[in-house]
Design a protein around this motif. Structure first.
Motif, PDB file in Angstrom:
ATOM      1  N   LEU A  25       0.682  -1.018  -0.277  1.00 51.98           N
ATOM      2  CA  LEU A  25       0.100  -0.098  -0.138  1.00 51.98           C
ATOM      3  C   LEU A  25       0.966   0.993  -0.151  1.00 51.98           C
ATOM      4  O   LEU A  25       0.388   2.366  -0.579  1.00 51.98           O
ATOM      5  N   ALA A  26       1.690   1.219   1.128  1.00 50.70           N
ATOM      6  CA  ALA A  26       2.867   2.251   0.652  1.00 50.70           C
ATOM      7  C   ALA A  26       3.682   2.618  -0.955  1.00 50.70           C
ATOM      8  O   ALA A  26       3.622   3.652  -1.274  1.00 50.70           O
ATOM      9  N   ASP A  27       3.445   1.665  -1.432  1.00 53.88           N
ATOM     10  CA  ASP A  27       4.381   1.513  -2.279  1.00 53.88           C
ATOM     11  C   ASP A  27       3.576   2.003  -3.711  1.00 53.88           C
ATOM     12  O   ASP A  27       3.804   2.880  -4.278  1.00 53.88           O
ATOM     13  N   SER A  28       2.327   1.610  -3.446  1.00 48.41           N
ATOM     14  CA  SER A  28       1.245   2.073  -4.342  1.00 48.41           C
ATOM     15  C   SER A  28       0.576   3.484  -4.124  1.00 48.41           C
ATOM     16  O   SER A  28       1.232   4.223  -5.068  1.00 48.41           O
ATOM     17  N   LEU A  29       1.201   4.249  -2.918  1.00 48.49           N
ATOM     18  CA  LEU A  29       0.823   5.480  -2.980  1.00 48.49           C
ATOM     19  C   LEU A  29       1.816   6.408  -3.514  1.00 48.49           C
ATOM     20  O   LEU A  29       2.221   6.884  -3.639  1.00 48.49           O
ATOM     21  N   LYS A  30       3.169   5.644  -3.291  1.00 38.44           N
ATOM     22  CA  LYS A  30       4.826   6.574  -4.134  1.00 38.44           C
ATOM     23  C   LYS A  30       4.798   6.564  -5.163  1.00 38.44           C
ATOM     24  O   LYS A  30       4.652   7.207  -5.872  1.00 38.44           O
ATOM     25  N   ASP A 200     -10.281 -18.770  -3.306  1.00 44.16           N
ATOM     26  CA  ASP A 200     -10.120 -17.229  -4.256  1.00 44.16           C
ATOM     27  C   ASP A 200      -9.379 -16.124  -3.880  1.00 44.16           C
ATOM     28  O   ASP A 200      -9.126 -16.431  -2.772  1.00 44.16           O
ATOM     29  N   TYR A 201      -8.826 -16.442  -4.995  1.00 45.96           N
ATOM     30  CA  TYR A 201      -7.828 -14.954  -4.971  1.00 45.96           C
ATOM     31  C   TYR A 201      -7.227 -13.957  -5.956  1.00 45.96           C
ATOM     32  O   TYR A 201      -8.320 -14.101  -7.173  1.00 45.96           O
ATOM     33  N   ILE A 202      -7.268 -12.600  -5.408  1.00 43.93           N
ATOM     34  CA  ILE A 202      -6.866 -11.692  -5.455  1.00 43.93           C
ATOM     35  C   ILE A 202      -5.231 -11.154  -6.340  1.00 43.93           C
ATOM     36  O   ILE A 202      -4.670 -10.869  -5.041  1.00 43.93           O
ATOM     37  N   PHE A 203      -5.465 -10.699  -7.201  1.00 51.58           N
ATOM     38  CA  PHE A 203      -4.072 -10.117  -7.417  1.00 51.58           C
ATOM     39  C   PHE A 203      -3.819  -8.897  -6.652  1.00 51.58           C
ATOM     40  O   PHE A 203      -4.475  -7.570  -6.514  1.00 51.58           O
ATOM     41  N   ILE A 204      -2.041  -8.546  -5.784  1.00 46.82           N
ATOM     42  CA  ILE A 204      -2.444  -7.960  -5.145  1.00 46.82           C
ATOM     43  C   ILE A 204      -2.334  -6.249  -5.690  1.00 46.82           C
ATOM     44  O   ILE A 204      -2.718  -4.832  -5.156  1.00 46.82           O
ATOM     45  N   SER A 205      -2.094  -5.975  -7.169  1.00 50.17           N
ATOM     46  CA  SER A 205      -2.475  -4.629  -7.567  1.00 50.17           C
ATOM     47  C   SER A 205      -4.286  -4.368  -7.415  1.00 50.17           C
ATOM     48  O   SER A 205      -4.626  -3.203  -7.120  1.00 50.17           O
ATOM     49  N   ASP A 206      -4.639  -5.116  -7.996  1.00 52.31           N
ATOM     50  CA  ASP A 206      -6.210  -5.176  -7.708  1.00 52.31           C
ATOM     51  C   ASP A 206      -6.831  -4.840  -6.243  1.00 52.31           C
ATOM     52  O   ASP A 206      -7.487  -4.049  -5.706  1.00 52.31           O
ATOM     53  N   ALA A 207      -6.474  -5.440  -5.217  1.00 47.33           N
ATOM     54  CA  ALA A 207      -6.622  -5.083  -3.875  1.00 47.33           C
ATOM     55  C   ALA A 207      -5.778  -3.637  -3.733  1.00 47.33           C
ATOM     56  O   ALA A 207      -6.660  -3.509  -2.794  1.00 47.33           O
ATOM     57  N   MET A 208      -5.090  -3.414  -4.106  1.00 52.65           N
ATOM     58  CA  MET A 208      -4.771  -2.507  -3.845  1.00 52.65           C
ATOM     59  C   MET A 208      -5.318  -1.117  -4.328  1.00 52.65           C
ATOM     60  O   MET A 208      -5.511  -0.502  -3.307  1.00 52.65           O
ATOM     61  N   LEU A 212      -7.404   1.917  -1.873  1.00 51.10           N
ATOM     62  CA  LEU A 212      -7.412   2.977  -1.664  1.00 51.10           C
ATOM     63  C   LEU A 212      -8.384   3.528  -1.751  1.00 51.10           C
ATOM     64  O   LEU A 212      -9.009   4.303  -1.660  1.00 51.10           O
ATOM     65  N   ARG A 213      -9.461   3.101  -3.236  1.00 54.03           N
ATOM     66  CA  ARG A 213     -10.713   3.822  -3.538  1.00 54.03           C
ATOM     67  C   ARG A 213     -12.101   3.091  -1.850  1.00 54.03           C
ATOM     68  O   ARG A 213     -12.394   4.654  -1.921  1.00 54.03           O
ATOM     69  N   ALA A 214     -11.631   2.865  -1.675  1.00 55.24           N
ATOM     70  CA  ALA A 214     -12.385   2.458   0.497  1.00 55.24           C
ATOM     71  C   ALA A 214     -12.119   3.404   1.137  1.00 55.24           C
ATOM     72  O   ALA A 214     -13.529   4.049   1.870  1.00 55.24           O
ATOM     73  N   GLY A 215     -10.143   3.942   1.105  1.00 54.85           N
ATOM     74  CA  GLY A 215     -10.086   4.504   2.180  1.00 54.85           C
ATOM     75  C   GLY A 215     -10.343   6.105   1.430  1.00 54.85           C
ATOM     76  O   GLY A 215     -11.085   7.255   2.132  1.00 54.85           O
TER      77      GLY A 215
END
Length: 228
Positions: A25-30, A200-208, A212-215
């Motif tokens: 999540l920190a990497d996604s924001l950066k 059920d699996y979800i890829f990390i970028s989709d989860a991020m 973020l949208r929820a936040g």
């Protein structure tokens, strides 16, 4: 997602936890060019030195997951005790985002069954070790939902997140990591998982993106499934 980010670039954000999801999540924001002075990672090591600060959005990503059967004390500590400490220490102006798990629904008796946020959660055999983590996550959700003073709360029930694992992290803490680690060895793969079970699996970028949208966009108290 870029438009959402542009509308919220001045928000002060905190991420609790520096594990797989917290780091991602920190990497996604950066990657979205979030200002360093508006992003704070909270850990056990620095929490006392930054207490009493205010944040617009706080993402709670801490919590022992995969090896909970062998570490029930740490599971309670990271998911509940440290959570209580965080909520006491910091003021949230907009949204508190709790990363929970789809395991709270329990296990379905057939294939192809989709769980909705409004479905009843697992209440069976609460004394069984297999259900220990599920019960802790239920308590975590209830604690946050009933905690006074939160302006907004998004409870995110994530399924199994995968992808972009760091080198050296291929331990046996999750079934997928175990399979990946063993796939390169000429050995028999053994598992206590049922041959008829599925995940059920979800890829990390989709989860991020979902996190973020929820936040940024959540209003009030809500529960969202983050799954494929």
């Amino acid at each position: 997602m870029e438009e959402v980010i542009r509308q919220h670039k001045d928000l002060r954000i905190a991420i609790v936890g520096n594990g797989y999801l917290g780091k991602s999540l920190a990497d996604s924001l950066k990657d979205l060019n979030w200002a360093d002075d508006l992003l704070q990672v909270i850990t056990r090591e620095n929490i006392d030195s930054i207490k009493d600060r205010e944040f617009d959005i706080l993402f709670y990503c801490a919590g022992l997951t995969g090896d909970y059967r062998k570490n029930i004390h740490n599971t309670v500590d990271s998911n509940l005790v440290f959570l209580s400490r965080v909520l006491k220490y910091f003021t949230i102006r907009k949204n508190f985002v709790l990363l929970s798990s789809t395991r709270v629904y329990g296990f379905s008796s057939g294939k192809g069954i989709l769980f909705k946020e409004s479905d009843p959660i697992n209440t069976h055999d609460h004394l069984a070790l297999e259900n220990f983590y599920d019960q802790v996550k239920m308590m975590q959700e209830s604690f946050c939902f009933n905690y006074p003073g939160l302006p907004g709360l998004a409870i995110l029930r994530l399924s199994n997140v995968y992808g972009r694992f760091e080198k050296g992290s291929m331990d046996d803490s999750t079934f997928l990591k175990y399979l990946i680690r063993m796939s390169g060895k000429d050995e028999l793969i053994e598992s206590d998982q049922s041959a008829d079970s599925s995940k059920d699996y979800i890829f990390i970028s989709d989860a991020m993106e979902g996190i973020l949208r929820a936040g940024f966009l959540n209003k009030g108290k809500n529960v969202f499934n983050i799954a494929s």
